[in-house]
Every structure is written in structure tokens, then in C-alpha cells.
Write a protein that holds these residues in place. Structure first.
Motif, short mmCIF file in Angstrom:
data_model
loop_
_atom_site.label_atom_id
_atom_site.label_comp_id
_atom_site.label_asym_id
_atom_site.label_seq_id
_atom_site.Cartn_x
_atom_site.Cartn_y
_atom_site.Cartn_z
N GLY A 12 5.64 9.67 -2.58
CA GLY A 12 5.84 8.28 -2.97
C GLY A 12 7.32 8.01 -3.17
O GLY A 12 8.09 8.93 -3.41
N ARG A 36 6.75 5.78 3.91
CA ARG A 36 5.33 6.02 4.05
C ARG A 36 4.54 5.01 3.23
O ARG A 36 5.06 4.40 2.31
CB ARG A 36 5.01 7.42 3.56
CG ARG A 36 5.67 8.47 4.40
CD ARG A 36 5.30 9.83 3.89
NE ARG A 36 5.94 10.83 4.72
CZ ARG A 36 6.35 11.97 4.27
NH1 ARG A 36 6.18 12.30 3.01
NH2 ARG A 36 6.92 12.83 5.08
N ARG A 37 3.26 4.91 3.55
CA ARG A 37 2.40 4.01 2.78
C ARG A 37 2.33 4.48 1.34
O ARG A 37 2.27 5.67 1.07
CB ARG A 37 1.00 3.98 3.38
CG ARG A 37 0.96 3.22 4.69
CD ARG A 37 -0.44 3.10 5.25
NE ARG A 37 -1.41 2.54 4.34
CZ ARG A 37 -1.52 1.24 4.02
NH1 ARG A 37 -0.67 0.38 4.53
NH2 ARG A 37 -2.45 0.81 3.20
N GLY A 38 2.35 3.53 0.43
CA GLY A 38 2.25 3.88 -0.98
C GLY A 38 2.74 2.72 -1.82
O GLY A 38 3.08 1.64 -1.30
N PRO A 39 2.75 2.92 -3.13
CA PRO A 39 3.18 1.84 -4.02
C PRO A 39 4.69 1.63 -3.96
O PRO A 39 5.45 2.56 -3.71
CB PRO A 39 2.75 2.33 -5.41
CG PRO A 39 2.70 3.81 -5.27
CD PRO A 39 2.32 4.09 -3.85
N GLU A 54 6.98 -8.17 -1.38
CA GLU A 54 5.73 -8.69 -0.82
C GLU A 54 5.66 -8.51 0.69
O GLU A 54 4.59 -8.50 1.27
CB GLU A 54 5.55 -10.17 -1.16
CG GLU A 54 5.15 -10.44 -2.58
CD GLU A 54 3.79 -9.86 -2.94
OE1 GLU A 54 2.91 -9.76 -2.06
OE2 GLU A 54 3.62 -9.49 -4.11
N ARG A 57 5.20 -3.91 4.52
CA ARG A 57 3.87 -3.69 5.07
C ARG A 57 3.23 -2.38 4.62
O ARG A 57 2.02 -2.27 4.56
CB ARG A 57 3.91 -3.74 6.60
CG ARG A 57 4.05 -5.15 7.12
CD ARG A 57 4.07 -5.14 8.60
NE ARG A 57 5.46 -5.31 8.99
CZ ARG A 57 5.86 -5.55 10.19
NH1 ARG A 57 5.01 -5.61 11.17
NH2 ARG A 57 7.13 -5.73 10.46
N GLN A 58 4.05 -1.40 4.34
CA GLN A 58 3.51 -0.10 3.93
C GLN A 58 3.11 -0.06 2.46
O GLN A 58 2.55 0.92 2.00
CB GLN A 58 4.54 1.01 4.19
CG GLN A 58 4.77 1.29 5.66
CD GLN A 58 5.73 0.31 6.31
OE1 GLN A 58 6.13 -0.69 5.71
NE2 GLN A 58 6.10 0.57 7.54
N ALA A 59 3.38 -1.13 1.72
CA ALA A 59 3.07 -1.13 0.29
C ALA A 59 1.57 -1.22 0.07
O ALA A 59 0.91 -2.10 0.60
CB ALA A 59 3.77 -2.30 -0.40
N THR A 60 1.06 -0.29 -0.69
CA THR A 60 -0.34 -0.34 -1.07
C THR A 60 -0.51 -1.04 -2.41
O THR A 60 -1.61 -1.45 -2.76
CB THR A 60 -0.94 1.08 -1.15
OG1 THR A 60 -0.17 1.86 -2.06
CG2 THR A 60 -0.95 1.74 0.22
N ALA A 61 0.58 -1.14 -3.15
CA ALA A 61 0.60 -1.84 -4.44
C ALA A 61 2.04 -2.12 -4.79
O ALA A 61 2.95 -1.46 -4.29
CB ALA A 61 -0.04 -0.98 -5.53
#
Length: 178
Positions: A12, A36-39, A54, A57-61
Motif C-alpha cells: 500500500g 497499485r490498487r489500494g487505499p 477522487e 482510478r486505482q483507489a479502493t478507498a
């Protein structure tokens, strides 16, 4: 933009401090957009950095550390879950004037969601619409407009641009923008 400290923790990304200067929105989007994808953690938060976050695009939160009342447009739009006992109260009504809400829905239907207010035609349309609202006795609050734009799925930076435009119009800078 200045990131004072960063480190990778369990794949993360952690930024202990993200500060945006004017014109650094692209840099933030590029830096965070290649992760990487993640918060995404925003600390200390401001509306401009949240608007940019906002768009990652890779933000999961989006985790806001140090939330404060200056973030009400973002909090009103998304109603995030507080992770501490400190809760920032916001009105149940996103936009206080239903005519202004209807105008926001109309703007959303006609502007290009990919460019927001960056395109001169869309900016002119929204500017004239806001001036028409004010002339017909419907004042608008820049924070309410930003919250409405976020709720209506405008890009984060487009919602920020709308807030800036509304602030300028309320300050009288809009006379030459007609």
C-alpha cells in the motif's frame, strides 16, 4: 506538490503529507495514478487534494487523516464513515435551493464529463447558468455546488473548478466572464 514522506507498507502507498500548489493536480494524479490498487491516504486534507484523489482510478478507498469542517462539500457528497469518535455534522440537504439542484442536474446532462469545465463552451454554459440563477433570485453556495457536482459524478477536479468559478462569481469577478 510536495510529499514529505512516503513508504510502501504491505503493497500500500502511504503519504504522510501531500500538499498541492496551483497547477499540481496533474502531478498528484500521475504520481498516485501509477500505483497499485489500494487505499489512498490524504493527510493533511484539503478540498483540492480530495478532488484530485477522487480521480485516482486505482483507489479502493480514500482515507482522510485529520478531517475538519473545511471538507464539508466532500463529506456532504460522500458521507464517509468516520473511523474515530469525531464526527463532522453536515446537513441532510445537499443543496439548500431546489432550483439550484435542478440547475446542477441540467449542467451535468449537458457538459462533457471527461473535460468538466476545462472546455470553454462548457465553462461558458455553466457560468451563464450560474449568473442566470443569481439574477433570478437563486443565490448559490460554492461548497454546495461542489458537493452536488461530486454527488452527480463529476470528475473531482471538475467539481473543484466549479467551486472556484462559483466563488469568483460570488466575489463579482464574473462580470467579465459573460
Amino acid at each position: 506538490m510536495m510529499i514529505e514522506e512516503e513508504r510502501h507498507v504491505d503493497r500500500g502507498y502511504v503519504a504522510s503529507s501531500v500538499r498541492l500548489a496551483d497547477g499540481a493536480i496533474t502531478a498528484l494524479g500521475w504520481v498516485l495514478g501509477h500505483l497499485r490498487r489500494g487505499p489512498v491516504l490524504v493527510c493533511p486534507p484539503d478540498l483540492k487534494s480530495l478532488a484530485s484523489a477522487e480521480e485516482v482510478r486505482q483507489a479502493t478507498a480514500i482515507v482522510v487523516i485529520g478531517a475538519h469542517s473545511g471538507l464539508k462539500p466532500w463529506i456532504s457528497a460522500f458521507r464517509p464513515e468516520p473511523l474515530t469518535s469525531a464526527v463532522i455534522s453536515v446537513s441532510d440537504c445537499l443543496v439548500s435551493d431546489p432550483v439550484v439542484w435542478t440547475a446542477m442536474e441540467s449542467f451535468t446532462d449537458v457538459i462533457n464529463s471527461g473535460t468538466g469545465l476545462a472546455h470553454p463552451c462548457d465553462r461558458a454554459l455553466v457560468t451563464e447558468g450560474l449568473l442566470d440563477l443569481r439574477r433570478s433570485g437563486h443565490p448559490f453556495d460554492p461548497d454546495e455546488l461542489m458537493a452536488a457536482a461530486l454527488r452527480l459524478n463529476w470528475r473531482g477536479t471538475a467539481a473543484w473548478d466549479l467551486r472556484v468559478l462559483a466563488t469568483q462569481l460570488n466575489a463579482g469577478c464574473g462580470a467579465g466572464m459573460r
